[in-house]
Design a protein around this motif. Structure first.
Motif, PDB file in Angstrom:
ATOM      1  N   ALA A 451       0.791  -1.237   0.000  1.00 24.25           N
ATOM      2  CA  ALA A 451       0.000   0.000   0.000  1.00 24.25           C
ATOM      3  C   ALA A 451       0.817   1.278   0.000  1.00 24.25           C
ATOM      4  O   ALA A 451       0.271   2.345  -0.253  1.00 24.25           O
ATOM      5  CB  ALA A 451      -0.943   0.007   1.211  1.00 24.25           C
ATOM      6  N   ALA A 452       2.115   1.207   0.284  1.00 24.87           N
ATOM      7  CA  ALA A 452       2.931   2.421   0.307  1.00 24.87           C
ATOM      8  C   ALA A 452       3.193   2.916  -1.115  1.00 24.87           C
ATOM      9  O   ALA A 452       3.490   2.130  -2.021  1.00 24.87           O
ATOM     10  CB  ALA A 452       4.262   2.149   1.012  1.00 24.87           C
ATOM     11  N   THR A 453       3.085   4.208  -1.308  1.00 29.14           N
ATOM     12  CA  THR A 453       3.342   4.800  -2.626  1.00 29.14           C
ATOM     13  C   THR A 453       4.759   4.462  -3.087  1.00 29.14           C
ATOM     14  O   THR A 453       5.724   4.653  -2.360  1.00 29.14           O
ATOM     15  CB  THR A 453       3.182   6.323  -2.563  1.00 29.14           C
ATOM     16  N   GLY A 454       4.865   3.927  -4.306  1.00 31.26           N
ATOM     17  CA  GLY A 454       6.171   3.630  -4.879  1.00 31.26           C
ATOM     18  C   GLY A 454       6.746   2.281  -4.524  1.00 31.26           C
ATOM     19  O   GLY A 454       7.813   1.919  -5.024  1.00 31.26           O
ATOM     20  N   SER A 464      -1.866   7.016  -1.691  1.00 38.00           N
ATOM     21  CA  SER A 464      -2.703   7.816  -0.803  1.00 38.00           C
ATOM     22  C   SER A 464      -1.819   8.497   0.224  1.00 38.00           C
ATOM     23  O   SER A 464      -1.102   7.823   0.974  1.00 38.00           O
ATOM     24  CB  SER A 464      -3.743   6.936  -0.103  1.00 38.00           C
ATOM     25  N   LYS A 465      -1.863   9.819   0.277  1.00 38.47           N
ATOM     26  CA  LYS A 465      -1.079  10.559   1.243  1.00 38.47           C
ATOM     27  C   LYS A 465      -1.455  10.161   2.663  1.00 38.47           C
ATOM     28  O   LYS A 465      -0.588   9.986   3.526  1.00 38.47           O
ATOM     29  CB  LYS A 465      -1.287  12.060   1.044  1.00 38.47           C
ATOM     30  N   LYS A 466      -2.758   9.994   2.907  1.00 41.02           N
ATOM     31  CA  LYS A 466      -3.216   9.616   4.238  1.00 41.02           C
ATOM     32  C   LYS A 466      -2.720   8.227   4.616  1.00 41.02           C
ATOM     33  O   LYS A 466      -2.258   7.999   5.742  1.00 41.02           O
ATOM     34  CB  LYS A 466      -4.753   9.655   4.284  1.00 41.02           C
ATOM     35  N   LEU A 471       0.900   4.641   7.693  1.00 39.44           N
ATOM     36  CA  LEU A 471       1.924   3.593   7.657  1.00 39.44           C
ATOM     37  C   LEU A 471       3.178   4.025   8.401  1.00 39.44           C
ATOM     38  O   LEU A 471       3.742   3.273   9.206  1.00 39.44           O
ATOM     39  CB  LEU A 471       2.264   3.237   6.209  1.00 39.44           C
ATOM     40  N   THR A 472       3.622   5.250   8.135  1.00 41.45           N
ATOM     41  CA  THR A 472       4.835   5.764   8.777  1.00 41.45           C
ATOM     42  C   THR A 472       4.634   5.938  10.271  1.00 41.45           C
ATOM     43  O   THR A 472       5.497   5.572  11.081  1.00 41.45           O
ATOM     44  CB  THR A 472       5.242   7.111   8.143  1.00 41.45           C
TER      45      THR A 472
END
Length: 536
Positions: A451-454, A464-466, A471-472
């Motif tokens: 699900a993390a971008t990239g 998704s920025k949210k 996640l972080t």
């Protein structure tokens, strides 16, 4: 995990030859499936044959992305830490558990002083730094997301490394950081010599070392005399025989021509457990089988872009598809009810489980039809599904096709050889992709890669920025209750946007001949041969 012992019996080599030829014809493999045990029959001497379901692909720990590669690495490429059958972290190439700074931004790891690589190169802190740096910086690395929390690796002394984190990391998230392929340490000598061809003949620390390979056929490993615990290794070799057809794997286990098989179909468990000289080892799983939706992969993984089509452009359509699926019926039809349904990335038995994280959308065809109507979709809506051409995935796909048809979907099944399916998916040539994940002992590793971008395993390029923020934050939070709350919030977001549809949470059933002893299995289904032995 349980093991049930059985009686001895069964025929041997002639049947294996006939059946493997049949397997080649039935699955379209491009080479004949003969064994690579040097003429030694399975079940005799110290040569063991293990039937696996798929081609491993890359055998470079930095670049590998298949379950079979992870299974082979367990024999030839040890990590700094390993996972026990009880789903806990234990030191392997590390000498002790990590020591964290007060702010949880630094982890100090003491290393074994008695280890050597298979080529005789000493194992030390410089070797650890070389491998971890490669995992983080190689342009095609599949480990970047797994090590996303790691900022740098420092050599403190010959047998101590200090890992600097970008942000505070919870001990739980750290527990999976170096227990999978990102924790594998490779010979710096071999890396310097082979470069990007390292996977053609991988050199690491392990009870066995790489010997030979025939694509779509087998990978053979042999005992490594340089291994620090070589005295405990009883086998001379293990051959990973690639047999995609589960029926062929089961038949060859019964006949005695294969010693161990993975992924026993649930329909065959009762016929093997205590019969034909075989036993079954059951391991409760923490992974899942899921469908990944192409919501942004038009130009390849890691490059989010607009994708045409209702499934990509409208969450209501994706929600409708999920509401069309009866997970309980799927489990009964395909797995005789032996598995459990999966409703999210966190297993209900996990410490981080919550109602929000394990809530399952109901099977509601009428609501699905209403959502499609709201979305302005003309039915039946044709949707393609790319999957590996295994009998198991084929049965799932056929059951799904029947289920979703009632709601207005026309599912087109595109079964391909595993590496071809993965290549098509990575290139964005899919709408839905059936994937399986063996699971890790902390939630971060069960969702960030998807699900993390990239992320290189985020095949649908969901962005998704949210979601990235959650996640972080969850990875960095040391408090268990706060992490549980954050993952619940993330689960709610994913349920609304539906970049993935979770289906089934498998258990792992490993078939073993009575002549084989000392087999253990991890919660992700990987079989450990370190202390395995065979009796003639």
């Amino acid at each position: 995990m349980r093991s049930v012992h059985a009686i001895h019996g069964g025929s041997r080599r002639g049947l294996f030859t006939l059946l493997t030829v049949t397997a080649v014809l039935s699955v379209g493999a491009c080479s004949s499936q003969t064994t690579a045990t040097g003429g030694t029959q399975a079940g005799g001497g110290k040569d063991l044959t293990f039937a696996v379901a798929a081609e491993p692909g890359q055998l470079d720990p930095t670049l590998a992305n298949t379950f079979t590669s992870a299974a082979i690495f367990d024999s030839i490429c040890e990590q700094l830490y390993a996972v026990t059958p009880e789903a806990t972290m234990t030191p392997r190439l590390a000498a002790a558990d990590p020591e964290f700074s007060e702010d949880y931004k630094t982890a100090t790891i003491k290393l074994r002083q008695d280890a050597k690589f298979a080529d005789g190169t000493p194992f030390n802190a410089e070797a650890v730094k070389t491998s971890l740096d490669r995992h983080m910086t190689h342009p095609s690395s599949q480990r970047k997301t797994e090590l996303a929390a790691l900022d740098s690796v420092e050599v403190q002394d010959e047998h101590t490394v200090r890992l600097k984190m970008k942000k505070p990391i919870s001990p739980g998230a750290f527990s999976v950081l170096l227990t999978d392929r990102a924790g594998i340490i490779m010979s710096p000598t071999a890396l310097k010599s082979a470069g990007d061809n390292f996977g053609n003949s991988p050199v690491c620390v392990g009870p066995f070392k790489y010997d030979s390979r025939a694509s779509q056929n087998y990978v053979k490993v042999v005992k490594d005399p340089n291994y620090y615990d070589a005295a405990k290794v009883q086998l001379d070799s293990v051959t990973y025989q690639i047999i995609p057809d589960s029926t062929i794997r089961v038949t060859n286990l019964r006949s005695g021509d294969i010693d161990v098989i993975e992924r026993i179909p649930t329909t065959d468990i009762d016929t093997l457990d205590g019969k034909s000289g075989t036993k079954v080892i059951e391991t409760k799983g923490i992974g899942f089988i899921s469908l990944e939706v192409n919501v942004g992969n038009a130009n390849g993984v890691g490059k989010p872009a607009k994708v045409d089509g209702p499934m990509a452009n409208d969450a209501k359509v994706r929600q409708a598809f999920e509401l069309s699926i009866d997970r309980e019926a799927l489990n009964k039809v395909v797995y005789n009810g032996r598995y459990s349904v999966a409703c999210g990335f966190i297993a209900p038995s996990a410490a981080l489980a919550s109602e929000a994280a394990t809530k399952c959308p109901p099977h509601d065809p009428q609501k699905a039809r209403d959502l499609l109507k709201e979305a302005g979709v003309t039915t039946p809506l044709k949707v393609s599904l790319v999957l590996n051409n295994t009998p198991e995935f084929g049965r799932i796909a056929q059951a799904l096709k029947s289920m979703v048809q009632e709601s207005g979907f026309d599912l087109e099944i595109q079964a391909q050889e595993s590496t071809a399916a993965l290549a098509a998916t990575s290139a964005g040539d899919f709408v839905l992709y059936m994937n399986s994940w063996s699971g890790r002992i902390d939630a971060d590793a069960n969702i960030t890669r998807f699900a993390a971008t990239g992320s290189p395993s985020n095949y649908g390029n969901y962005s998704s920025k949210k979601a990235d923020e959650l996640l972080t934050e969850a990875r960095s939070e040391p408090d268990l209750d706060k992490r549980r709350e954050l993952y619940g919030e993330l689960s709610t977001l994913l349920a609304e946007e539906v970049p993935m549809v979770y289906l089934i949470r498998p258990s792992f059933y490993t078939g073993v001949r009575d002549s084989v002893q000392g087999i253990t299995a991890q919660p992700n289904g990987i079989v450990d041969f370190r202390v395995a032995r065979t009796a003639g």
